[in-house]
Design an enzyme around this catalytic site. Structure first.
Site, short mmCIF file in Angstrom:
data_model
loop_
_atom_site.label_atom_id
_atom_site.label_comp_id
_atom_site.label_asym_id
_atom_site.label_seq_id
_atom_site.Cartn_x
_atom_site.Cartn_y
_atom_site.Cartn_z
N GLY A 1 11.83 -29.28 27.34
CA GLY A 1 12.48 -28.02 27.70
C GLY A 1 12.83 -27.89 29.16
O GLY A 1 12.99 -26.76 29.66
N SER A 2 12.99 -29.00 29.88
CA SER A 2 13.29 -28.85 31.31
C SER A 2 14.69 -28.27 31.53
O SER A 2 14.90 -27.51 32.48
CB SER A 2 13.12 -30.18 32.06
N ASN A 3 15.64 -28.59 30.66
CA ASN A 3 16.97 -27.97 30.79
C ASN A 3 16.89 -26.48 30.49
O ASN A 3 17.52 -25.67 31.18
CB ASN A 3 17.98 -28.65 29.85
N ARG B 1 18.35 -32.58 16.53
CA ARG B 1 18.67 -32.57 15.10
C ARG B 1 20.18 -32.65 14.92
O ARG B 1 20.93 -32.03 15.70
CB ARG B 1 18.19 -31.26 14.45
N HIS C 1 24.47 -33.75 26.84
CA HIS C 1 24.19 -35.10 26.35
C HIS C 1 24.00 -36.02 27.56
O HIS C 1 24.79 -35.97 28.51
CB HIS C 1 25.34 -35.60 25.47
N GLU D 1 31.71 -33.48 14.91
CA GLU D 1 31.46 -34.89 15.20
C GLU D 1 30.34 -34.99 16.23
O GLU D 1 30.37 -34.29 17.26
CB GLU D 1 32.75 -35.51 15.76
C1 GAR Z 1 17.94 -34.28 28.06
O1 GAR Z 1 18.12 -35.47 28.78
C2 GAR Z 1 19.16 -34.03 27.18
O2 GAR Z 1 20.36 -34.41 27.77
C3 GAR Z 1 18.84 -34.89 26.00
O3 GAR Z 1 17.47 -34.73 25.77
C4 GAR Z 1 16.82 -34.44 27.02
C5 GAR Z 1 16.01 -33.20 26.86
O4 GAR Z 1 15.22 -32.94 27.97
N1 GAR Z 1 19.62 -34.50 24.87
C6 GAR Z 1 20.05 -35.35 23.93
O5 GAR Z 1 19.80 -36.52 23.95
C7 GAR Z 1 20.87 -34.71 22.83
N2 GAR Z 1 21.53 -35.69 22.05
P1 GAR Z 1 14.55 -31.50 28.18
O6 GAR Z 1 13.85 -31.12 26.88
O7 GAR Z 1 13.57 -31.72 29.30
O8 GAR Z 1 15.64 -30.53 28.53
#
Ligand code: GAR
Length: 193
Positions: A12-14, A95, A113, A147
């Site tokens: 969950g850092s984003n 998912r 992504h 997609e």
């Molecule tokens: C992030 O790097 C995000 O871009 C990636 O998962 C990580 C989640 O980090 N997302 C994907 O790969 C989606 N296909 P976070 O939980 O620390 O935000």
């Protein structure tokens, strides 16, 4: 109020970066917007603890409790719709979504992504960029279409690949940029809603 619902599967850092930006830049006043809820498909997602610490409503819709993607997505949509979202933000939500779910939130469903799309959709993006001998790598914020890892690009950040980089080092470099471009892209979109 324009409600933002964030979906997470992991650390969950984003999500935390978006919540911090919303507070720092006063999204409530500036855009009449707020992070209304964080929903995870995994009960153990670290993002849930972060949300609780911030006083944000959080909920688990555990995909393991459903026997089809359609029934999981229907339950997820019910949880999301309870917050009447203006935006649904995928932040490390791992998912694959059904076309019906994507259509329901068309135009208000965002994803980040960890690659410079259209390069490296799917998993293991950092390792694949290293193996391809790329000199640069990065992250992409995009609108979600049916997609996988495709759809109109809203923002990208580029980082160098340095000699001897491991996938973990590269991932960390990309992640710091994700934390900058995702809140910024969301704010730009909120300004138009
Ligand atoms: C992030 O790097 C995000 O871009 C990636 O998962 C990580 C989640 O980090 N997302 C994907 O790969 C989606 N296909 P976070 O939980 O620390 O935000």
């Amino acid at each position: 109020m324009k409600n933002i619902v964030i979906l997470v599967s992991g650390g969950g850092s984003n999500m935390a970066a978006i919540v911090r930006a919303a507070e720092r830049d006063n999204w409530r006043k500036r855009y009449l917007a707020q992070v209304a809820a964080v929903i995870s498909n995994r009960p153990d997602a670290g993002g849930l603890r972060l949300a609780a610490a911030e006083g944000i409503a959080s909920e688990v819709v555990d995909h393991k409790a459903f026997d089809s993607r359609e029934s999981f997505d229907a339950a997820l949509a019910r949880a999301i719709d309870a917050h009447q979202p203006a935006l649904v933000v995928l932040a490390g939500f791992m998912r694959i979504l059904t076309p019906g779910f994507v259509a329901r939130y068309q135009g208000r469903l965002l994803n980040i992504h960890p690659s410079l799309l259209p390069a490296f959709p799917g998993l293991h993006t950092h390792q694949r960029a290293l193996e391809a001998g790329c000199k640069v790598h990065g992250a992409t914020v995009h609108q979600v279409t049916s997609e996988l890892d495709f759809g109109p690009i809203l923002a990208q950040a580029v980082v160098p690949i340095l000699p001897g980089d491991s996938a973990a080092e590269l991932s960390a470099r990309v992640l710091t940029q994700e934390h900058l471009i995702y809140p910024r892209a969301i704010a730009q979109l909120l300004a138009t809603l």
